[in-house]
Motif scaffolding. Structure first.
Motif, short mmCIF file in Angstrom:
data_model
loop_
_atom_site.label_atom_id
_atom_site.label_comp_id
_atom_site.label_asym_id
_atom_site.label_seq_id
_atom_site.Cartn_x
_atom_site.Cartn_y
_atom_site.Cartn_z
N GLY A 16 0.82 -1.22 0.00
CA GLY A 16 0.00 0.00 0.00
C GLY A 16 0.84 1.26 0.00
O GLY A 16 0.55 2.21 -0.73
N VAL A 17 1.91 1.26 0.79
CA VAL A 17 2.79 2.43 0.87
C VAL A 17 3.45 2.69 -0.48
O VAL A 17 3.47 3.82 -0.98
CB VAL A 17 3.85 2.26 1.98
CG1 VAL A 17 4.95 3.30 1.88
CG2 VAL A 17 3.19 2.30 3.35
N ILE A 18 3.98 1.64 -1.09
CA ILE A 18 4.67 1.84 -2.37
C ILE A 18 3.70 2.25 -3.47
O ILE A 18 4.02 3.06 -4.34
CB ILE A 18 5.53 0.61 -2.77
CG1 ILE A 18 6.62 0.99 -3.77
CG2 ILE A 18 4.68 -0.49 -3.36
CD1 ILE A 18 7.66 1.90 -3.23
N THR A 19 2.48 1.72 -3.43
CA THR A 19 1.45 2.13 -4.40
C THR A 19 1.13 3.61 -4.23
O THR A 19 1.04 4.36 -5.20
CB THR A 19 0.19 1.27 -4.24
OG1 THR A 19 0.54 -0.11 -4.47
CG2 THR A 19 -0.90 1.68 -5.21
N LYS A 20 0.99 4.03 -2.99
CA LYS A 20 0.70 5.45 -2.70
C LYS A 20 1.86 6.33 -3.15
O LYS A 20 1.64 7.38 -3.76
CB LYS A 20 0.44 5.61 -1.19
CG LYS A 20 0.14 7.00 -0.77
CD LYS A 20 -1.25 7.39 -1.15
CE LYS A 20 -1.61 8.73 -0.51
NZ LYS A 20 -2.81 9.30 -1.06
N LEU A 21 3.09 5.91 -2.89
CA LEU A 21 4.26 6.68 -3.33
C LEU A 21 4.32 6.78 -4.85
O LEU A 21 4.64 7.84 -5.40
CB LEU A 21 5.55 6.06 -2.78
CG LEU A 21 5.81 6.23 -1.29
CD1 LEU A 21 7.04 5.42 -0.88
CD2 LEU A 21 5.98 7.69 -0.92
N ASP A 22 4.04 5.67 -5.54
CA ASP A 22 4.03 5.69 -7.00
C ASP A 22 2.98 6.64 -7.55
O ASP A 22 3.23 7.37 -8.49
CB ASP A 22 3.80 4.28 -7.56
CG ASP A 22 5.06 3.43 -7.57
OD1 ASP A 22 6.16 3.98 -7.36
OD2 ASP A 22 4.93 2.21 -7.78
N ARG A 23 1.79 6.62 -6.95
CA ARG A 23 0.72 7.51 -7.40
C ARG A 23 1.08 8.96 -7.14
O ARG A 23 0.82 9.84 -7.97
CB ARG A 23 -0.60 7.16 -6.71
CG ARG A 23 -1.21 5.89 -7.23
CD ARG A 23 -2.56 5.63 -6.60
NE ARG A 23 -3.07 4.35 -7.04
CZ ARG A 23 -3.89 3.59 -6.36
NH1 ARG A 23 -4.31 3.99 -5.17
NH2 ARG A 23 -4.29 2.45 -6.83
N THR A 24 1.67 9.23 -5.97
CA THR A 24 2.09 10.59 -5.64
C THR A 24 3.16 11.07 -6.61
O THR A 24 3.11 12.18 -7.12
CB THR A 24 2.59 10.66 -4.20
OG1 THR A 24 1.60 10.18 -3.33
CG2 THR A 24 3.01 12.06 -3.81
N ALA A 52 1.61 11.83 -9.96
CA ALA A 52 0.82 13.07 -9.92
C ALA A 52 1.71 14.31 -9.97
O ALA A 52 1.32 15.34 -10.52
CB ALA A 52 -0.06 13.10 -8.66
N ILE A 53 2.93 14.21 -9.40
CA ILE A 53 3.85 15.34 -9.39
C ILE A 53 4.40 15.62 -10.78
O ILE A 53 4.61 16.75 -11.16
CB ILE A 53 4.99 15.09 -8.38
CG1 ILE A 53 4.42 15.10 -6.96
CG2 ILE A 53 6.09 16.12 -8.51
CD1 ILE A 53 5.41 14.70 -5.89
N LYS A 54 4.61 14.56 -11.56
CA LYS A 54 5.18 14.72 -12.92
C LYS A 54 4.23 15.41 -13.78
O LYS A 54 3.69 16.01 -14.30
CB LYS A 54 5.52 13.36 -13.52
CG LYS A 54 6.71 12.74 -12.89
CD LYS A 54 7.04 11.43 -13.59
CE LYS A 54 8.25 10.78 -12.97
NZ LYS A 54 8.60 9.55 -13.60
#
Length: 142
Positions: free
Chosen positions: A129-137, A140-142
């Motif tokens: 879950g953490v890595i999925t959230k980090l990937d999505r974040t 979104a920044i790019k």
């Protein structure tokens, strides 16, 4: 049909891990302890699995234009070795070496209800879950 085949494959995989001892953290750590009292038996399990899988892969799967239970094959074309892959593989190896268990055997061992396996599995799910959230974040920044 795909669900039935998946269920049968999963049950066979789980039974194979239980029979071979791959769900026993002590056996796995014994296999990883090449400088101490090394237990090579899991190498034979892995070799046996490859001996069964490889002929079927090359003779059956690679010759078919479509799979039996799906519209098309889902084979990865990604050959990039990047920081994310190396970091993930390193974390996987460290976790496997420290706990003596990896995701497949952990899920198989859940049926035993042992607290360490439950904690390991919950921690693994939190990590996913953490890595999925980090990937999505990051996306979104790019």
């Amino acid at each position: 049909m795909q669900a039935v085949v998946s269920l049968i494959a999963g049950v066979l995989f789980g039974l194979g891990m239980m029979v071979s001892g791959m769900v026993d953290p002590a056996k796995v750590i014994g296999f990883l302890d090449i400088a101490g009292e090394w237990d090579p038996s899991l190498a034979f399990v892995m070799g046996g699995a490859l001996a069964v899988f490889m002929p079927f892969y090359w003779l059956v799967i690679r010759r078919r234009s479509t799979p039996t239970c799906a519209a098309d094959f889902k084979l990865s074309t990604n050959t990039t070795v990047d920081k994310k892959l190396i970091a993930g593989a390193s974390l996987f190896g460290l976790g496997w070496g420290m706990a003596g268990i990896c995701p497949g055997p952990a899920l198989t061992s859940l049926s035993g209800g042992q607290l360490p396996i439950v904690i390991f599995t919950l921690s693994m799910l939190v990590g996913f879950g953490v890595i999925t959230k980090l990937d999505r974040t990051k996306s979104a920044i790019k």
